[in-house]
Design a protein around this motif. Structure first.
Motif, PDB file in Angstrom:
ATOM      1  N   ILE A 186      -2.521   2.107 -14.450  1.00 36.65           N
ATOM      2  CA  ILE A 186      -1.785   2.545 -15.645  1.00 36.65           C
ATOM      3  C   ILE A 186      -1.665   4.061 -15.656  1.00 36.65           C
ATOM      4  N   ASN A 187      -2.739   4.749 -15.318  1.00 35.40           N
ATOM      5  CA  ASN A 187      -2.724   6.211 -15.265  1.00 35.40           C
ATOM      6  C   ASN A 187      -1.705   6.705 -14.240  1.00 35.40           C
ATOM      7  N   ASP A 188      -1.663   6.047 -13.085  1.00 34.00           N
ATOM      8  CA  ASP A 188      -0.696   6.410 -12.043  1.00 34.00           C
ATOM      9  C   ASP A 188       0.733   6.205 -12.546  1.00 34.00           C
ATOM     10  N   LEU A 189       0.956   5.085 -13.226  1.00 30.49           N
ATOM     11  CA  LEU A 189       2.297   4.831 -13.774  1.00 30.49           C
ATOM     12  C   LEU A 189       2.688   5.873 -14.816  1.00 30.49           C
ATOM     13  N   GLU A 190       1.739   6.244 -15.648  1.00 30.22           N
ATOM     14  CA  GLU A 190       2.021   7.251 -16.675  1.00 30.22           C
ATOM     15  C   GLU A 190       2.411   8.583 -16.050  1.00 30.22           C
ATOM     16  N   HIS A 191       1.718   8.964 -14.984  1.00 30.70           N
ATOM     17  CA  HIS A 191       2.019  10.241 -14.345  1.00 30.70           C
ATOM     18  C   HIS A 191       3.333  10.208 -13.580  1.00 30.70           C
ATOM     19  N   LEU A 197      -7.263  -1.323 -12.874  1.00 31.83           N
ATOM     20  CA  LEU A 197      -6.080  -1.456 -13.731  1.00 31.83           C
ATOM     21  C   LEU A 197      -5.840  -0.191 -14.542  1.00 31.83           C
ATOM     22  N   VAL A 198      -6.902   0.425 -15.034  1.00 30.87           N
ATOM     23  CA  VAL A 198      -6.761   1.679 -15.776  1.00 30.87           C
ATOM     24  C   VAL A 198      -6.199   2.771 -14.874  1.00 30.87           C
ATOM     25  N   LEU A 199      -6.680   2.835 -13.621  1.00 24.68           N
ATOM     26  CA  LEU A 199      -6.139   3.820 -12.685  1.00 24.68           C
ATOM     27  C   LEU A 199      -4.677   3.529 -12.361  1.00 24.68           C
ATOM     28  N   ARG A 259      -2.858   0.020  -4.862  1.00 25.82           N
ATOM     29  CA  ARG A 259      -3.582  -0.247  -6.101  1.00 25.82           C
ATOM     30  C   ARG A 259      -3.232  -1.629  -6.654  1.00 25.82           C
ATOM     31  N   VAL A 260      -1.952  -2.012  -6.570  1.00 27.01           N
ATOM     32  CA  VAL A 260      -1.535  -3.343  -7.033  1.00 27.01           C
ATOM     33  C   VAL A 260      -2.177  -4.421  -6.164  1.00 27.01           C
ATOM     34  N   LEU A 261      -2.211  -4.208  -4.846  1.00 31.96           N
ATOM     35  CA  LEU A 261      -2.841  -5.182  -3.954  1.00 31.96           C
ATOM     36  C   LEU A 261      -4.340  -5.297  -4.231  1.00 31.96           C
ATOM     37  N   LYS A 262      -4.982  -4.181  -4.511  1.00 31.98           N
ATOM     38  CA  LYS A 262      -6.410  -4.205  -4.837  1.00 31.98           C
ATOM     39  C   LYS A 262      -6.643  -4.971  -6.141  1.00 31.98           C
ATOM     40  N   LEU A 263      -5.745  -4.784  -7.103  1.00 30.92           N
ATOM     41  CA  LEU A 263      -5.841  -5.514  -8.365  1.00 30.92           C
ATOM     42  C   LEU A 263      -5.688  -7.016  -8.117  1.00 30.92           C
ATOM     43  N   ASN A 264      -4.771  -7.399  -7.239  1.00 30.53           N
ATOM     44  CA  ASN A 264      -4.606  -8.816  -6.904  1.00 30.53           C
ATOM     45  C   ASN A 264      -5.852  -9.377  -6.230  1.00 30.53           C
TER      46      ASN A 264
END
Length: 179
Positions: free
Chosen positions: A148-153, A144-146, A101-106
């Protein structure tokens, strides 16, 4: 009196932006297909999106066409002056892990940076280029929202404690009675 004048100017500017977004929507999408999915008459939907027609685009229909098409540009145009941006969450085909997900954001950020560089050197910005860049930004925000959601969980409940405990033991922590 000045407040009323500025409110009318804001209303007029917002109406013009809304009309332009509706016209762009008709150009960029197959209105007949969207109308069929919503069980509406295609001509009626096209007339609702045409600022020169007397038919009014109601909020429920706007939400429905945005959801069916995946294009929230009309809604974003309405909220743009208020500092609000809608973020459609992308359909998750397969669960991506945190690193993916971080790589996709980059990757999204790189595409936006490339577009920004091209816009800085261009003499004018066509509306189609603006809409495509906004679509890329929406995709980046959804990812980015996904993220953040992953980090929250990952940081709620008992799971982080168990993960920290196993990491502590796996990295060579001395166990009482075995040392």
């Amino acid at each position: 009196m000045n407040a009323n004048d500025s409110m009318c100017v804001l209303r007029e500017r917002k109406q013009q932006a809304f009309n332009a977004a509706c016209c762009d929507f008709v150009i960029n999408h197959d209105i007949e297909a969207i109308a069929r999915k919503l069980e509406l008459n295609g001509t009626m939907l096209r007339n609702m999106l045409n600022p020169n027609q007397p038919h009014v685009l109601k909020p429920v229909v706007l939400a429905s066409i945005s959801r069916v098409s995946g294009d929230y540009s009309i809604v974003n145009t309405l909220f743009a002056d208020d500092g609000v941006v809608t973020v459609p969450l992308p359909e998750v085909e397969g669960e991506l892990n945190f690193l993916q997900r971080v790589l996709k954001l980059n990757a999204h950020s790189g595409e936006l940076s490339s577009d920004a560089l091209a816009m800085c050197t261009a003499e004018r910005l066509p509306r189609s280029k603006k809409r495509k860049t906004l679509a890329k930004a929406q995709a980046a925000l959804g990812n980015l929202v996904l993220l953040i959601n992953d980090l929250e969980h990952r940081t709620t409940g008992l799971q982080p404690l168990v993960q920290m405990g196993t990491d502590f033991l796996a990295n060579g922590a001395p166990m009482p009675g075995l040392a």
